[in-house]
Design a protein around this motif. Structure first.
Motif, mmCIF file in Angstrom:
data_model
loop_
_atom_site.group_PDB
_atom_site.id
_atom_site.type_symbol
_atom_site.label_atom_id
_atom_site.label_comp_id
_atom_site.label_asym_id
_atom_site.label_seq_id
_atom_site.Cartn_x
_atom_site.Cartn_y
_atom_site.Cartn_z
ATOM 1 N N VAL A 113 0.837 -1.198 0.000
ATOM 2 C CA VAL A 113 0.000 0.000 0.000
ATOM 3 C C VAL A 113 0.876 1.254 0.000
ATOM 4 C CG1 VAL A 113 -1.666 1.333 1.349
ATOM 5 C CG2 VAL A 113 -1.975 -1.128 1.069
ATOM 6 N N VAL A 114 1.995 1.218 0.745
ATOM 7 C CA VAL A 114 2.919 2.354 0.777
ATOM 8 C C VAL A 114 3.527 2.582 -0.603
ATOM 9 C CG1 VAL A 114 5.072 3.224 1.757
ATOM 10 C CG2 VAL A 114 3.414 2.052 3.220
ATOM 11 N N VAL A 115 3.870 1.506 -1.308
ATOM 12 C CA VAL A 115 4.405 1.632 -2.670
ATOM 13 C C VAL A 115 3.370 2.302 -3.577
ATOM 14 C CG1 VAL A 115 5.163 0.345 -4.701
ATOM 15 C CG2 VAL A 115 5.962 -0.333 -2.426
ATOM 16 N N ALA A 116 2.114 1.853 -3.480
ATOM 17 C CA ALA A 116 1.061 2.447 -4.297
ATOM 18 C C ALA A 116 0.851 3.912 -3.934
ATOM 19 C CB ALA A 116 -0.239 1.657 -4.115
ATOM 20 N N LEU A 117 0.929 4.232 -2.626
ATOM 21 C CA LEU A 117 0.762 5.618 -2.171
ATOM 22 C C LEU A 117 1.841 6.515 -2.771
ATOM 23 C CD1 LEU A 117 -0.070 6.706 1.455
ATOM 24 C CD2 LEU A 117 1.770 7.828 0.224
ATOM 25 N N ALA A 118 3.097 6.031 -2.758
ATOM 26 C CA ALA A 118 4.196 6.819 -3.317
ATOM 27 C C ALA A 118 4.020 7.000 -4.829
ATOM 28 C CB ALA A 118 5.524 6.132 -3.009
ATOM 29 N N MET A 119 3.529 5.978 -5.522
ATOM 30 C CA MET A 119 3.293 6.092 -6.971
ATOM 31 C C MET A 119 2.259 7.184 -7.271
ATOM 32 S SD MET A 119 3.115 2.021 -7.951
ATOM 33 C CE MET A 119 2.445 2.352 -9.573
#
Length: 728
Positions: A113-119
């Motif tokens: 979810v953090v990866v998606a948030l940064a994207m």
């Protein structure tokens, strides 16, 4: 401008997603991807560059994300499968090849979810976007819940909606609870539930509900469209000071929805094919099913007869052509300059031309879509003036009738303006619908339903064609028994309307959309049957029909309803003939006493009845062919012995019956031979002189030419051949 959207799908690809659970025959991943593919294919179909999609693989075999490359820990087995951007059919095909179960279970859902948030933050910056992360997982792999508060804070700061859809997650509201759930999965469900609860815009659901709701059509949200911005006037403000002029804006209130249209495509030359000489490929190319296609542009050429040109025809430019209108049997050409004089020169306007009472208007006069008229924004004078006009119409219970021209040169419309004073909803406006012109109204006169008027003018209230009192009561009881107004139930179980307007969908539009999405994702699979919600109101409820069965049977008995035998089509000979309801022997009545031989000859004085009788009693092909031949000879004799065109109508009537009966017997080629021979005799003068008028007016004019393969599959004649045959 359309809303901008950035959506990232986090899909669990772990080895546990390859298993089947709870009696399903497909894996957890395939079942979950039903939801994901449906959402992505909907985005593809919308074809909006501002609707962007990204995909992150959780529990993938490899690791590919910016956080891991920066040396951060806890981001193993997380791969960015697709960076955020517009999604096309080509990228959809690439995604399908990459979404496969892995052999890993070491990824963390919170880290994904953090990866998606940064994207999303990197792509959208500070711009206005609808941001969304959709996490799809079965919750079997370990989840680290230590950083939940911080992750939830970042999601709230970025205004990102978090949607967690779990495979076999418990959902009390939906009514699902998985038995024998592992302790690890139960713990992960609680962690994800805690994360969602701390998000200001978070949703936690079970995949069963998400898949079930895929059958519910999604209604396209449409932004208000301003169709008019100008004055609404009563009188001419340029001439009279007392004239009313209010600056208003007009928006569409309802708009007709249509199914997606198809496009013609051609295989690109570098993929095994090329455009024909009459087509030209466009610049836009699309990838479908692994084959590259191009759009098709139609090109037309126009030719006229010219004896001096090669082949007897010459090409002409479109600009040299003139529109021709048929006037009787003559074509009257009208040039473009003359045609311009027929156009009505109009100016942009919205003018009230009259008023009518509420009671004088019939709703069936409505034509087309409704619109709403409001005062110009931030214009207090216009708001006050329109409000006074609306309340005045409401108090006198009248509609206004206006002439409306959307822009200069546009055709005028007549609109009916209905006042809405805002007493119930607080919204003051005028609703309008188009009205028909006098030429659009067709008045049809039908005989009365409560009496029969005889030839002498007497009115009979009791007649075999009029229902008696007991039949009227039976019909009334049946209508009451089939009442749907309170057959449904509300949330509390109280009687309610069975057909709710927000649950009534257009089957054509949504069925086509369903087929397109299915074919886009699964090109080789068959399309599933229509969703039940689309067919729900296509038939009456079974419980209601059963409840009204006694009333139906009583109505059938009193009305003496009988089944009409199906008409036999395509039969050669009279075998297993349907017995008339009266029980009479029709053959005996028409053919004479019992035992009399079948008819073998046709009299010219009574050709049509005797021809039909001969065909009905025919027992072999010889008799049928004899009937055809005799009728054809009678037609030829009528034309040959006709003084001018006296007998042409009779001959064409006989020919029409001959064509009709031959088509019923599925013998179109027999008729085509007869009509070809008849044309040859007419044009060569064999039938006593020039009989061309018989061909052009009474045969071609009545549509008695060749029977084509479109009309009967047994015919070998094409439409082009039939058209060419009509020419004398």
């Amino acid at each position: 401008m359309a809303d901008k959207e950035a959506t990232v799908y986090v899909v669990d690809l772990g080895e546990s997603m390859a298993d089947c659970h709870n009696g399903r025959s497909e894996s957890d991943l395939d079942w979950s991807m039903r939801y994901v593919w449906d959402k992505i294919s909907t985005t593809v179909a919308a074809n909006r560059k501002t609707w962007t999609v990204g995909v992150v693989g959780l529990n993938s075999d490899d690791t590919d994300n910016d956080q891991e490359r920066e040396g951060l820990k806890g981001y193993d087995n997380i791969s960015v499968t697709k960076n955020i951007g517009p999604v096309t059919m080509a990228s959809l095909r690439e995604l399908q090849a990459q979404i496969r179960p892995s052999g890993s279970a070491g990824g963390d859902a919170i880290s994904a979810v953090v990866v998606a948030l940064a994207m999303i933050n990197e792509y959208t910056k500070k711009l206005k976007y609808n941001r969304r992360i959709i996490l799809v997982t079965n919750g079997e792999s370990a989840i680290d819940g230590d950083q939940i508060e911080e992750v939830a804070f970042q999601l709230n700061e970025s205004n990102i909606e978090l949607i967690v859809i779990g495979v076999d997650f418990d959902d009390a509201d939906y009514g699902f609870k998985e038995e024998d759930k592992s302790s690890a999965k139960a713990t992960n469900e609680k962690i994800l539930g805690k994360l969602v609860n701390q998000c200001s815009n978070g949703v936690l659901g079970t995949m069963a509900q998400a898949v079930e709701e895929l059958s519910i059509p999604r209604i396209k949200a449409v932004r208000p469209f301003k169709a008019y911005d100008g004055t609404l006037s009563l009188g001419d403000p340029a001439k009279y000071e007392s004239a009313m002029s209010i600056h208003v804006e007009r928006y569409f209130k309802t708009k007709r929805a249509t199914a997606p249209s198809a496009s013609n495509v051609v295989v690109r030359p570098d993929h095994g094919g090329g455009p024909s000489q009459s087509t030209q490929t466009l610049d836009e190319d699309v990838m479908m099913g692994g084959t590259e296609f191009s759009g098709v542009k139609q090109m037309r050429s126009y030719r006229v007869n010219d004896p001096d040109a090669p082949g007897g025809k010459k090409d002409v430019e479109f600009e040299e052509l003139a529109k021709g209108y048929q006037y009787g049997r003559t074509v009257v050409p009208i040039s473009e300059s003359d045609f311009e004089t027929t156009k009505l020169e109009t100016k942009k306007s919205f003018t009230i031309i009259g008023f009518i009472p509420f009671t004088s208007y019939e709703p069936f006069l409505n034509l087309g879509e409704a619109s709403v008229v409001v005062a110009q924004k931030h214009n207090e004078e216009a708001e006050l003036g329109l409000s006074a006009f609306i309340h005045a119409l409401h108090e006198v219970e009248s509609y206004a009738v206006a002439r409306y021209v959307q822009k200069d040169g546009a055709p005028p419309q007549i609109l009916l303006l209905k006042p809405n004073p805002g007493l119930e909803d607080g919204f003051e406006c005028l609703y309008d619908v188009p009205l028909p012109f006098a030429e659009d109204v067709r008045s049809y006169h039908f005989p009365p339903l409560d009496k029969v008027v005889t030839v002498t003018g007497n009115a009979l209230t009791e007649h075999r064609l009029l229902p008696m009192d007991d039949l009227k009561q039976a019909m009334s009881d049946y209508v009451d028994a089939m009442d749907l107004s309170e057959f449904g139930a509300d949330d509390e179980g109280n009687p309610a309307e069975y057909v709710q307007i927000d649950e009534l969908y257009n089957p054509t539009i949504h069925r086509v959309n369903q087929a397109i999405r299915t074919r886009a994702v699964h090109p080789e699979e068959s399309i599933a049957p229509p969703a039940e919600i689309l067919l729900r109101f296509s038939h009456p409820p079974e419980k209601l029909v059963e409840k009204a069965r006694a009333d139906i049977e009583s109505l059938v008995e009193l009305a003496d309803v009988k089944k009409v035998p199906e008409k036999a089509q395509g039969r050669r000979f009279k075998k297993n003939a349907v017995k008339p309801l009266s029980g009479l022997d029709i053959d005996a009545l028409l053919g004479g006493p019992a035992g009399q031989s079948r008819r073998t000859t046709i009299s010219p004085d009574n050709a049509i009845p005797e021809f039909r009788q001969m065909l009905q009693t025919a027992e072999d092909d010889t008799t049928t062919q004899s009937a055809f031949k005799q009728m054809a000879n009678i037609i030829r004799d009528l034309i040959k012995t006709s003084f001018a065109d006296v007998k042409y109508a009779q001959a064409s009537e006989n020919l029409g019956v001959l064509r009709e009966e031959i088509e019923k017997l599925d013998m179109p080629e027999d008729y085509n031979k007869i009509i070809k021979a008849l044309k040859r005799s007419i044009l060569t003068g064999e039938l006593d002189g020039d009989r061309r008028d018989m061909w052009t007016t009474h045969i071609v004019g009545r549509g008695l030419g060749l029977v084509t393969s479109e009309e009967n599959p047994l015919s070998k004649v094409t439409e082009d051949e039939a058209e060419a045959f009509k020419k004398p």
